[in-house]
Design a protein around this motif. Structure first.
Motif, PDB file in Angstrom:
ATOM      1  N   ARG A  37       0.841  -1.192   0.000  1.00 25.17           N
ATOM      2  CA  ARG A  37       0.000   0.000   0.000  1.00 25.17           C
ATOM      3  C   ARG A  37       0.882   1.250   0.000  1.00 25.17           C
ATOM      4  N   PHE A  38       0.388   2.310  -0.602  1.00 20.66           N
ATOM      5  CA  PHE A  38       1.076   3.595  -0.529  1.00 20.66           C
ATOM      6  C   PHE A  38       0.635   4.323   0.740  1.00 20.66           C
ATOM      7  N   SER A  39       1.609   4.907   1.428  1.00 18.21           N
ATOM      8  CA  SER A  39       1.306   5.670   2.632  1.00 18.21           C
ATOM      9  C   SER A  39       0.598   6.967   2.264  1.00 18.21           C
ATOM     10  N   SER A  40       0.048   7.623   3.260  1.00 22.63           N
ATOM     11  CA  SER A  40      -0.523   8.945   3.040  1.00 22.63           C
ATOM     12  C   SER A  40       0.592   9.882   2.572  1.00 22.63           C
ATOM     13  N   PRO A  41       0.308  10.799   1.667  1.00 22.82           N
ATOM     14  CA  PRO A  41       1.347  11.708   1.178  1.00 22.82           C
ATOM     15  C   PRO A  41       1.753  12.722   2.245  1.00 22.82           C
ATOM     16  N   VAL A  42       3.028  13.068   2.243  1.00 24.88           N
ATOM     17  CA  VAL A  42       3.526  14.103   3.145  1.00 24.88           C
ATOM     18  C   VAL A  42       4.255  15.150   2.309  1.00 24.88           C
ATOM     19  N   ASN A  43       4.003  16.407   2.574  1.00 23.57           N
ATOM     20  CA  ASN A  43       4.670  17.494   1.861  1.00 23.57           C
ATOM     21  C   ASN A  43       6.047  17.731   2.465  1.00 23.57           C
ATOM     22  N   THR A  44       7.054  17.782   1.601  1.00 25.47           N
ATOM     23  CA  THR A  44       8.425  17.931   2.070  1.00 25.47           C
ATOM     24  C   THR A  44       9.233  18.698   1.036  1.00 25.47           C
ATOM     25  N   GLN A  45      10.513  18.855   1.312  1.00 27.74           N
ATOM     26  CA  GLN A  45      11.463  19.406   0.357  1.00 27.74           C
ATOM     27  C   GLN A  45      12.612  18.424   0.208  1.00 27.74           C
ATOM     28  N   LEU A  46      13.363  18.555  -0.872  1.00 28.24           N
ATOM     29  CA  LEU A  46      14.493  17.668  -1.111  1.00 28.24           C
ATOM     30  C   LEU A  46      15.799  18.433  -0.930  1.00 28.24           C
ATOM     31  N   PRO A  47      16.809  17.816  -0.289  1.00 24.97           N
ATOM     32  CA  PRO A  47      16.824  16.441   0.213  1.00 24.97           C
ATOM     33  C   PRO A  47      15.910  16.239   1.423  1.00 24.97           C
ATOM     34  N   ALA A  48      15.457  14.987   1.589  1.00 19.12           N
ATOM     35  CA  ALA A  48      14.568  14.642   2.699  1.00 19.12           C
ATOM     36  C   ALA A  48      15.116  13.421   3.432  1.00 19.12           C
ATOM     37  N   GLN A  49      15.033  13.469   4.755  1.00 17.65           N
ATOM     38  CA  GLN A  49      15.469  12.349   5.587  1.00 17.65           C
ATOM     39  C   GLN A  49      14.231  11.567   6.018  1.00 17.65           C
ATOM     40  N   VAL A  50      14.208  10.271   5.698  1.00 21.83           N
ATOM     41  CA  VAL A  50      13.074   9.415   6.059  1.00 21.83           C
ATOM     42  C   VAL A  50      13.546   8.402   7.097  1.00 21.83           C
ATOM     43  N   SER A  51      12.819   8.316   8.205  1.00 17.20           N
ATOM     44  CA  SER A  51      13.139   7.372   9.273  1.00 17.20           C
ATOM     45  C   SER A  51      11.982   6.387   9.414  1.00 17.20           C
ATOM     46  N   VAL A  52      12.316   5.097   9.494  1.00 19.52           N
ATOM     47  CA  VAL A  52      11.294   4.056   9.584  1.00 19.52           C
ATOM     48  C   VAL A  52      11.567   3.202  10.818  1.00 19.52           C
ATOM     49  N   ASN A  53      10.526   2.978  11.600  1.00 28.03           N
ATOM     50  CA  ASN A  53      10.650   2.126  12.784  1.00 28.03           C
ATOM     51  C   ASN A  53      10.673   0.656  12.370  1.00 28.03           C
ATOM     52  N   LYS A  54      11.517  -0.119  13.056  1.00 25.24           N
ATOM     53  CA  LYS A  54      11.662  -1.531  12.710  1.00 25.24           C
ATOM     54  C   LYS A  54      10.439  -2.347  13.092  1.00 25.24           C
ATOM     55  N   GLY A  55       9.728  -1.948  14.107  1.00 26.07           N
ATOM     56  CA  GLY A  55       8.644  -2.763  14.650  1.00 26.07           C
ATOM     57  C   GLY A  55       7.573  -3.125  13.640  1.00 26.07           C
ATOM     58  N   SER A  56       6.834  -4.165  13.936  1.00 24.15           N
ATOM     59  CA  SER A  56       5.671  -4.619  13.163  1.00 24.15           C
ATOM     60  C   SER A  56       6.035  -5.205  11.808  1.00 24.15           C
ATOM     61  N   GLY A  57       7.318  -5.531  11.609  1.00 25.33           N
ATOM     62  CA  GLY A  57       7.712  -6.201  10.363  1.00 25.33           C
ATOM     63  C   GLY A  57       7.467  -5.368   9.120  1.00 25.33           C
ATOM     64  N   VAL A  58       7.711  -4.071   9.207  1.00 22.80           N
ATOM     65  CA  VAL A  58       7.464  -3.205   8.060  1.00 22.80           C
ATOM     66  C   VAL A  58       8.518  -3.437   6.977  1.00 22.80           C
TER      67      VAL A  58
END
Length: 408
Positions: free
Chosen positions: A207-228
């Motif tokens: 599934r695609f996540s909800s869109p978030v407005n940002t600028q580039l460069p962008a730092q994305v952090s993802v939590n390990k939990g829940s087997g993502v």
């Protein structure tokens, strides 16, 4: 005397009629016999050719042309293919040419993290190796691959990716993650007004996540939990223009997509592509034992699947470029991959029958064994399979020019 001439004339008319009927009968029998042995030809308008690009009455071409001409919407082109796509020189030059004329709508869909031996011309995905595990449908056996055939799994409590454009990027962008998760989790995007993005559980679905407005460069952090798991990023500008997404895997054949979850075509449809380019054939051509009937059936099935999922998308088949497999063979024919011409002919025939566009890359290069000339001009690599940066650029310019002529 007049009566005699009248009788003679009637006899001639009768004889001609009998001969005509016999001829029609023979012709009818001959046609029946031909239909038994010859493949059926596509009905409808005749194909229109511009250089090496053939338009087999592609039903959505005028819609794409109008959208480009209006210039107030985003146009998305998605190319799926083998190493020629994975290097993103061919597709990258197509992207540049389209965006120079029609505007830059952003990078499009990109792989989740950096992939060894592959390249993305728009954005580097910079990450610590210890924070992510990368899986590819080229070499790793899994049942859960998404569109694109790549999976990145976070290994740290919080795993990070820096999405850094190769060229300065100004203005606002919209970022979405293609993800799969057994439970609810979240990711964080910076800079952003609302940096925290919830990733609700998807089960076995991508599934695609909800869109978030940002600028580039962008730092994305993802939590390990829940087997993502992350399958890629969709990055689009807030402006009208063109995106060209390149989804390539080294060594891939068209059957590679059968290693992806069946949902891949639905995910592709969610990208709303105005054109889908299938750029396979080189690796099929190098397979000396390729089942040609099975290949034709698979190609036809994939095109019909795309038509079903994306009835408004233009479909373009890009044939394999010229290549040489047996360098020491005496004749040109003996030097070529055994099934190169067969693959090209099958693609050309299926494109005609399924009403798609077809671009004959080998013919654009100059025909069989033309890659030797290209190599002598530094347009092809010494392996006589891949092109140089300039060779891909020349090829992209050729296809783009012919596409524009047809779109006019």
């Amino acid at each position: 005397m007049k009566l005699k001439k009248l009788r003679q004339a009637k006899s001639k008319v009768l004889a001609v009629s009998v001969i005509s009927l016999l001829s029609l009968g023979l012709l009818s029998c001959q046609n029946t016999s031909d239909k038994t042995h010859m493949p059926s030809l596509p009905k409808g308008p005749q194909p229109f050719t511009q250089g090496q690009l053939v338009n087999n009455a592609e039903p959505n071409l005028s819609q794409l042309a109008n959208k480009l001409r209006q210039g107030n919407q985003q146009v998305h082109i998605v190319q799926i293919g083998d190493s020629h796509t994975a290097a993103d020189f061919f597709s990258g030059n197509l992207r540049t040419l389209f965006q120079q004329r029609y505007g830059d709508a952003g990078p499009g869909f990109i792989p989740p993290i950096s992939i060894p031996g592959q390249r993305t011309a728009t954005i580097n995905r910079m990450s610590e190796k210890k924070e992510w595990s990368l899986f590819s449908s080229r070499k790793d056996e899994r049942f859960d691959y998404p569109l694109g055939g790549m999976i990145a799994e976070p290994q740290a409590a919080v795993s990070q990716v820096l999405l850094k454009p190769l060229q300065p990027a100004l203005g606002a962008y919209q970022l979405q993650a293609l993800y799969q998760s057994a439970g609810d989790t979240k990711m964080r995007v910076a800079p952003a007004v609302s940096p925290n993005v919830m990733l609700p559980a998807t089960g076995n679905q991508w599934r695609f996540s909800s869109p978030v407005n940002t600028q580039l460069p962008a730092q994305v952090s993802v939590n390990k939990g829940s087997g993502v798991k992350i399958g890629g990023w969709l990055v689009r500008s807030s402006k009208p223009g063109v995106m060209v997404s390149a989804l390539g895997i080294n060594g891939a054949t068209l059957s590679m997509v059968d290693k992806w979850q069946p949902q891949w075509s639905e995910t592709l449809a969610q990208l709303s592509p105005d054109m889908v380019i299938l750029a396979y054939g080189t690796n099929e051509a190098f397979n000396d034992t390729l089942d040609l009937a099975a290949y034709e059936q698979n190609l036809r099935a994939k095109i019909r699947l795309l038509r079903q999922q994306m009835p408004n998308s233009v479909i373009l088949l890009v044939g394999p470029n010229d290549s040489i497999k047996f360098n020491d063979a005496l004749s040109c024919q003996a030097q070529m991959p055994i099934n190169l011409m067969n693959v090209i002919q099958i693609q050309k025939a299926v494109a005609a029958q399924e009403n798609t566009l077809f671009w004959d890359w080998q013919a654009f290069m100059g025909g069989p064994c033309s890659i030797r000339t290209w190599a002598a001009q530094d347009l092809a690599r010494p392996d006589n399979v891949h092109l140089s940066v300039e060779g891909y650029k020349k090829s992209a310019q050729g296809l783009y020019s012919q596409l524009n002529q047809i779109l006019q």
